[in-house]
Scaffold this active site. Structure first.
Site, mmCIF file in Angstrom:
data_model
loop_
_atom_site.group_PDB
_atom_site.id
_atom_site.type_symbol
_atom_site.label_atom_id
_atom_site.label_comp_id
_atom_site.label_asym_id
_atom_site.label_seq_id
_atom_site.Cartn_x
_atom_site.Cartn_y
_atom_site.Cartn_z
ATOM 1 C CB CYS A 88 -1.788 1.888 8.237
ATOM 2 S SG CYS A 88 -1.705 3.765 8.812
ATOM 3 C CD GLU A 107 -6.684 0.607 4.536
ATOM 4 O OE1 GLU A 107 -7.203 0.848 2.806
ATOM 5 O OE2 GLU A 107 -5.805 0.323 5.362
#
Length: 224
Positions: free
Chosen positions: A2, A106
């Site tokens: 992340c 992402e």
């Protein structure tokens, strides 16, 4: 992993969601659409009596570090090795935090490019990353409180996009994660699992989010 996320809600919404007393909250917060490592991020800890909302710098610097250079390399901590890494072992036992978000980004690899996705809960609600924090004291005596976001294996939604995802805690598990008296590693480890895929969605967004200089509502707009 992340490496970028968003928190576009107001301070009032955060205080209501986490039941924060006005005296225990940061005085100012603005919507953020492209939060990046090394920035100050909204975080929640428990001081033994109440939940407190404050800011931590994203990128963990262990209390024993000689300098703070390693922080930029420690934005994520793998759930499987928390008890094996000296930087994470003590925070996992005693210094756990919640990091609020309403979406994270992402990048999916394509043949000649990478497509960014914004991943949210289907109902659009605020959620909590499982985080660790620590405080490092600089040679001049100043204190720097920093944090990292824990990652785990991907669920079926995330697997085609990336091989890791951040740990998102269920609301009913948040207080257990914050509880300073909760030091039983097996019971805490059980919380560090992929969030249910059916409760999440992933939408392609503009490559504008690729640059940390861009921090506007256009970062979160779904591509049509």
């Amino acid at each position: 992993m992340c490496g970028r996320y968003s928190l576009t809600v107001t301070i009032e919404e955060l205080m209501l969601r986490y039941e924060i007393d006005a005296a225990s909250a940061i005085p100012y917060h603005r919507p953020q659409y492209n939060i990046a490592p090394t920035q100050l991020v909204v975080s929640i800890i428990h001081d033994g009596h109440n939940r407190r909302l404050g800011e931590l710098r994203w990128g963990l610097v262990p209390s024993w570090a000689k300098d703070d250079n390693m922080g930029s390399r420690m934005i994520n901590a793998r759930s499987e090795t928390l008890n094996d890494k000296p930087a994470y072992k003590l925070p996992f036992a005693r210094k756990r935090c919640l990091i609020p978000a309403d979406g994270f980004y992402e990048w999916q690899k394509r043949e000649n490019s990478k497509q960014p996705y914004r991943i949210t809960l289907r109902d659009g609600s605020i959620f909590s990353f499982a985080g660790l924090y620590d405080t490092w004291i600089a040679p001049d005596g100043s204190k720097r409180s920093t944090c990292t976001i824990i990652t785990t294996t991907p669920n079926s939604l995330m697997a085609p996009i990336h091989d890791r995802m951040p740990v998102i805690l269920k609301p009913e598990d948040e207080m257990k994660w914050l509880n300073r008296q909760e030091m039983g590693t097996p019971s805490l480890q059980q919380l560090l699992i992929p969030y249910p895929a059916e409760a999440m969605q992933a939408d392609p967004v503009s490559t504008e989010v690729n640059s940390v200089r861009n921090d506007s509502a256009s970062c979160i707009l779904k591509l049509t």
